[in-house]
Design a protein around this motif. Structure first.
Motif, mmCIF file in Angstrom:
data_model
loop_
_atom_site.group_PDB
_atom_site.id
_atom_site.type_symbol
_atom_site.label_atom_id
_atom_site.label_comp_id
_atom_site.label_asym_id
_atom_site.label_seq_id
_atom_site.Cartn_x
_atom_site.Cartn_y
_atom_site.Cartn_z
ATOM 1 N N LEU A 145 0.832 -1.205 0.000
ATOM 2 C CA LEU A 145 0.000 0.000 0.000
ATOM 3 C C LEU A 145 0.867 1.256 0.000
ATOM 4 O O LEU A 145 0.494 2.271 -0.582
ATOM 5 C CB LEU A 145 -0.921 0.010 1.222
ATOM 6 N N ARG A 146 2.012 1.165 0.667
ATOM 7 C CA ARG A 146 2.871 2.351 0.744
ATOM 8 C C ARG A 146 3.625 2.579 -0.558
ATOM 9 O O ARG A 146 3.777 3.702 -1.001
ATOM 10 C CB ARG A 146 3.844 2.225 1.909
ATOM 11 N N THR A 147 4.113 1.483 -1.159
ATOM 12 C CA THR A 147 4.912 1.665 -2.383
ATOM 13 C C THR A 147 4.039 1.558 -3.632
ATOM 14 O O THR A 147 4.325 2.196 -4.636
ATOM 15 C CB THR A 147 6.015 0.606 -2.474
ATOM 16 N N LYS A 148 3.022 0.698 -3.578
ATOM 17 C CA LYS A 148 2.136 0.410 -4.720
ATOM 18 C C LYS A 148 2.915 -0.079 -5.931
ATOM 19 O O LYS A 148 2.454 0.030 -7.065
ATOM 20 C CB LYS A 148 1.287 1.622 -5.089
ATOM 21 N N GLU A 149 4.111 -0.619 -5.670
ATOM 22 C CA GLU A 149 4.981 -1.032 -6.776
ATOM 23 C C GLU A 149 4.370 -2.157 -7.602
ATOM 24 O O GLU A 149 4.207 -2.040 -8.806
ATOM 25 C CB GLU A 149 6.306 -1.533 -6.203
ATOM 26 N N ARG A 150 4.043 -3.250 -6.893
ATOM 27 C CA ARG A 150 3.572 -4.420 -7.626
ATOM 28 C C ARG A 150 2.210 -4.175 -8.254
ATOM 29 O O ARG A 150 1.963 -4.567 -9.383
ATOM 30 C CB ARG A 150 3.510 -5.636 -6.683
ATOM 31 N N PHE A 151 1.338 -3.502 -7.523
ATOM 32 C CA PHE A 151 -0.003 -3.245 -8.062
ATOM 33 C C PHE A 151 0.088 -2.364 -9.303
ATOM 34 O O PHE A 151 -0.569 -2.634 -10.315
ATOM 35 C CB PHE A 151 -0.909 -2.596 -7.014
ATOM 36 N N ALA A 152 0.933 -1.346 -9.229
ATOM 37 C CA ALA A 152 1.058 -0.435 -10.370
ATOM 38 C C ALA A 152 1.598 -1.183 -11.582
ATOM 39 O O ALA A 152 1.088 -1.048 -12.698
ATOM 40 C CB ALA A 152 1.979 0.717 -10.005
ATOM 41 N N ALA A 153 2.613 -2.018 -11.352
ATOM 42 C CA ALA A 153 3.217 -2.748 -12.474
ATOM 43 C C ALA A 153 2.211 -3.733 -13.073
ATOM 44 O O ALA A 153 2.036 -3.793 -14.296
ATOM 45 C CB ALA A 153 4.466 -3.484 -12.004
#
Lengths: 226, 232
Positions: free
Chosen positions: A20-28
């Motif tokens: 939730l803090r980085t949203k890295e995987r969700f964004a990718a």
């Protein structure tokens, strides 16, 4: 029991909080889903096929490819600064560790699936609204099986030189039952058949998911031991 | 088992296997009668079925050794599993090469999604992964464990894959294809088939023993190198 579930949730919540803090995987994964839908649009000759014919194949392949992208990074965080050792010395059973990872991955992939369903219905004018409950059940059950196998294998590939390259080679052969029955029942539901018509397929998917979840819980402790 | 007896066993089984292989090839080419409807192409069937059978047998060995290795942690089980996986891949490769050749002549297409052919292809890749993971892991001990986990997951999932590829046809009906293995094989065909199965089963165990012996030697060499303080 509630203590065990609390541990599983604590582990899953840790991963979800980081996400939730980085949203890295969700964004990718989300971007991947939209972009691969665009590529699919240009890859198919729509004068021969109608979107309804291939919608279930599209949605399943998109989910599996996007899932692969995200699952491969399940243990990426733990690779740094001995975080894995930290997790392993925590007073929780290894299967709770596995379940926590599976739960976090399921929720992540589930949210990506919403994006995928939205993208496919937007780009290809496929109507998911009729029978939405049945489709949601098929996707949810399938996700559990896919993520169970994927998380276990991601634990393995994270320990190899080849890393994520190896994941599809390990994962795809054993996903055949899931894709066969998942895509077939999604296709029936999209064609307007009542949910009762896919009940048999749904049971097979549930059995597949349960078997792989339980075997993953049993086998996970072997791949994380030092 | 000492290395000497492994070597002797491998040699005996190896010569026996090669001899039986030559014998069954002679039977296939010169002795067995030609099948009435398919003609000469049916002779591929013996090689195809024997390859598939031996491949599957090897993978049962891998599955059992993997599960036992995770339980008992005995290196010998890992070495036998590895040997069987390598042997199995060879026989599956033979079966998967002969299958399309036969399919082309019998059904007019190189590949059909015939359940057993599909299952063999997928099983081939499960154990291909089993060997790849082992090679790609720097820490050998972890590589063994990883491979064993894949062996067990594969063994659990192969029956599921089998059921799926069988039932998938009922989801998407295909034209019914003529099958050659009718209810009763004539005696000479049955004898040829059984000889082929026996030949390659013996050859498989010869290969497993040879590879197992080599793995034992490798492990010993590594141990000595470690004792000398050198790295291999």
């Amino acid at each position: 029991m509630s203590r065990y579930l609390g541990q599983v949730w604590a582990l899953a919540a840790k991963d979800l909080r980081v996400e939730l803090r980085t949203k890295e995987r969700f964004a990718a994964m989300g971007a991947f889903v939209v972009l691969v839908s665009v590529l699919f649009y240009y890859a198919v000759d729509w004068t021969i096929l109608s979107p309804q014919d291939v919608a279930s194949a599209l949605i399943w392949m998109i989910i599996i490819l996007a899932g692969l992208l995200g699952l491969g990074r399940t243990f990426e965080l733990e690779k740094e600064e001995g975080a894995m050792e930290g997790l392993l010395v925590a007073p929780v059973p290894r299967d709770a560790l596995f379940l926590g990872k599976v739960l976090a991955n399921c929720l992540l992939l589930g949210s990506v699936e919403l994006v995928a369903v939205f993208a496919v219905s937007l780009f290809f004018q496929v109507d998911f609204a009729q029978n939405w409950l049945g489709i949601a059940a098929v996707l949810a059950l399938g996700t559990v099986g896919f993520v169970s196998l994927g998380t276990l294998f991601a634990g393995i590939t994270a320990g190899t030189r080849m890393g994520e390259t190896l994941l599809p080679i390990l994962l795809f052969p054993v996903l055949v039952p899931l894709v066969a029955f998942g895509a077939a029942s999604t296709a029936s539901l999209l064609a307007g058949f009542p949910p009762a018509a896919v009940f048999g397929s749904l049971r097979i998917i549930a059995a597949f998911s349960l078997i792989n979840l339980v075997s993953g819980m049993g086998l996970f402790r072997f791949i994380v031991e030092e | 088992m000492s290395l000497r007896s492994i070597r002797q066993g491998a040699l005996i089984l190896g010569f026996l296997g090669v001899g039986l292989t030559l014998l069954f090839h002679w039977m296939v080419f010169f002795w067995v009668s030609t099948e009435a409807t398919l003609g000469i192409s049916q002779r591929i069937f013996y090689i195809h079925v024997a390859g598939m059978w031996t491949g599957m047998l090897a993978f049962i060995v891998v599955a059992v050794c993997s599960a036992m290795f995770l339980w008992l942690r005995d290196d010998r089980l890992d070495q036998i599993g590895q040997a069987a996986a390598e042997g199995g891949l060879i026989f599956f490769a033979v079966g998967l090469t002969a299958g399309p050749l036969w399919a082309r002549l019998a059904w007019g297409t190189w590949w059909t999604w015939e359940p057993r052919l599909t299952l063999s292809l997928l099983a081939f890749f499960v154990y291909f992964g089993y060997l790849m993971v082992r090679g790609a892991t720097e820490n050998r001990e972890r590589g063994k464990t990883f491979a064993a986990v894949i062996g067990v997951v594969g063994a659990i999932n192969i029956p599921l894959i089998h059921v799926s590829v069988l039932w998938f046809r009922s989801l998407h009906p295909e034209p019914v294809v003529a099958r050659t293995d009718g209810p009763a094989l004539p005696a000479d065909m049955l004898i040829t088939m059984l000889t082929a199965l026996l030949a390659w089963t013996v050859l498989l165990f010869a290969l497993i023993l040879l590879r197992y012996g080599a793995a034992r030697l490798e492990a010993r060499a590594e141990e000595r190198a470690l004792q000398r303080g050198a790295t291999v």
